[in-house]
Motif scaffolding. Structure first.
Motif, PDB file in Angstrom:
ATOM      1  N   MET A  37      -1.535  80.690 -59.362  1.00  0.00           N
ATOM      2  CA  MET A  37      -1.230  80.582 -57.973  1.00  0.00           C
ATOM      3  C   MET A  37      -2.354  79.831 -57.152  1.00  0.00           C
ATOM      4  O   MET A  37      -2.169  78.814 -56.692  1.00  0.00           O
ATOM      5  CB  MET A  37      -0.809  81.731 -57.492  1.00  0.00           C
ATOM      6  CG  MET A  37      -0.445  81.613 -55.883  1.00  0.00           C
ATOM      7  SD  MET A  37      -1.626  81.320 -54.724  1.00  0.00           S
ATOM      8  CE  MET A  37      -2.880  83.008 -54.881  1.00  0.00           C
ATOM      9  N   ALA A  54       2.577  81.304 -50.416  1.00  0.00           N
ATOM     10  CA  ALA A  54       1.935  81.173 -51.903  1.00  0.00           C
ATOM     11  C   ALA A  54       1.052  82.301 -51.817  1.00  0.00           C
ATOM     12  O   ALA A  54       0.993  83.225 -52.973  1.00  0.00           O
ATOM     13  CB  ALA A  54       1.406  80.059 -52.316  1.00  0.00           C
ATOM     14  N   LEU A 193       5.637  82.131 -58.722  1.00  0.00           N
ATOM     15  CA  LEU A 193       5.916  81.714 -57.412  1.00  0.00           C
ATOM     16  C   LEU A 193       7.662  81.497 -57.267  1.00  0.00           C
ATOM     17  O   LEU A 193       8.240  81.484 -56.008  1.00  0.00           O
ATOM     18  CB  LEU A 193       5.368  80.280 -57.183  1.00  0.00           C
ATOM     19  CG  LEU A 193       3.765  80.409 -56.739  1.00  0.00           C
ATOM     20  CD1 LEU A 193       3.003  79.075 -56.713  1.00  0.00           C
ATOM     21  CD2 LEU A 193       3.558  81.152 -55.541  1.00  0.00           C
TER      22      LEU A 193
END
Length: 384
Positions: A37, A54, A193
């Motif tokens: 990420m 995120a 994600l």
């Protein structure tokens, strides 16, 4: 009968060799999507809100995920003391860089949204990118060097001497392994994600994750071909004392081209690891393109586990070969702690590992669901 003799020494060594692989794979699986990420953050988030989405996808779990790294380091220290001594001294500067990144990461998480200033937040986003990319690369580089052999030697008094340098670790094959690691974790982060976000962030994660899955397959295959054709492995040429003392100098070892593939020929079940690496990455690619969220994450986890475990499967019984004195290479049979130590550690693991896994599963179950962009905009219900 003394309790610790219920399990013989060679069996305990095998168990702890397998547990070491499980702990390293556990770190790659859990903290891996956090690092992925971080690498993806500048690309999947084009606005401040998207980047906060995120970041908050890993917000509740990233600290707990780092426990696997601590467990792995602790297991090496207690079960394989000679491995700990060589790796943590020889790779000292590399470890230092990783630790700097892992120390800066929580600072970036905590400080990033404290000021409503685009420059401030952009700077900390850059730190999160650095803290994701650097550990991913260096861990892969370390494994690449392990496969080639590390320049250390052991004298008759069991004193260990490391004759390498930090820049010597940055050789072409090791850098290729670093790229495999980074691509693998980008794929894994994209799968996470996709599961935890929606809208533009999830769409971009699918696009970058699909590319990362393809790159993972190509680079992993290239690394395998080079390992077979250009990288010399090692094999033991003397009798092996499975229950003997932990003295690596009691054997003879020689380098041999393609030796790391001997296990795959002798033990066909070891093919499960590299096949899982390839199949999982291809499954993740299909899942990302079709939007199948849980399937994608499971396939990505399968690929990460397979790639990490394939290193140990190919090298067995070696744990850390020496490139300058092959006889000093550390193996499962001659570099472990005592039988009593391994037994006590195993008993503790049998008791507490199920507790850790149960609690972790409960945490992920409670925190299930997608990050709410509306809640992010209203500054409620999220950590960052």
């Amino acid at each position: 009968m003394i309790l610790h003799t219920l399990i013989n020494y060679d069996t305990l060594r095998l168990i702890w060799w397998a547990l070491l692989g499980v702990l390293l794979a556990g770190f790659a699986l859990t903290d891996g999507f956090d690092l992925g990420m971080g690498i993806l953050l500048p690309f999947v988030g084009r606005t401040d809100v998207e980047r906060r989405v995120a970041i908050n996808s890993v917000g509740p779990v990233w600290e707990g995920n780092q426990v696997w790294l601590i467990l792995g380091g602790g297991a090496i220290f207690a079960a394989w003391p000679q491995l700990y001594a060589v790796s943590f001294s020889g790779f000292y500067l590399a470890m230092f860089v990783i630790l700097v990144a892992l120390i800066l990461r929580p600072v970036a998480f905590k400080f990033r949204s404290k000021r409503d200033d685009p420059g401030w937040r952009s700077a900390w986003d850059g730190v999160l990118f650095f803290c994701g990319l650097v550990p991913a690369l260096i861990c892969g580089v370390a494994l690449g060097n392990v496969l080639q052999g590390v320049p250390f030697r052991v004298d008759a008094g069991m004193h260990i001497f490391y004759d390498g340098s930090f820049f010597g670790l940055l050789n072409p094959f090791a850098l290729l392994c670093g790229l495999v690691s980074a691509a693998m974790l980008v794929m894994h982060g994209s799968a996470w994600l996709q599961l935890k976000t929606q809208g533009p962030v999830a769409d971009r994660a699918r696009a970058y994750g699909s590319l990362a899955a393809i790159v993972t397959v190509v680079l992993y295959a290239l690394a395998g071909v080079l390992l077979w054709t250009h990288i010399a492995g090692y094999r033991i040429t003397s009798a092996i004392d499975h229950i003997g003392p932990s003295n690596p100098l009691l054997k003879t070892v020689e380098g041999q081209a393609g030796a790391w593939f001997a296990n795959y020929l002798s033990h066909p079940w070891t093919w499960a690891a590299p096949l899982a690496g390839f199949a999982g990455a291809l499954g993740a690619l299909l899942g990302l393109r079709s939007g199948r969220e849980i399937f994608t994450l499971l396939c990505s986890a399968l690929s990460v586990s397979g790639i990490v475990l394939s290193v140990g499967a190919s090298m067995f019984p070696f744990i850390l070969p020496s490139s300058i004195d092959p006889r000093a290479s550390l193996t499962v049979w001659d570099s472990s702690s005592s039988q009593l130590t391994l037994f006590i550690m195993l008993a503790v693991t049998v008791i507490f590992m199920p507790i850790v896994l149960t609690y972790t599963a409960w945490v992920y179950r409670v925190l299930w669901g997608k990050v709410d962009e509306k809640a992010i905009r209203e500054d409620r219900g999220h950590a960052y």
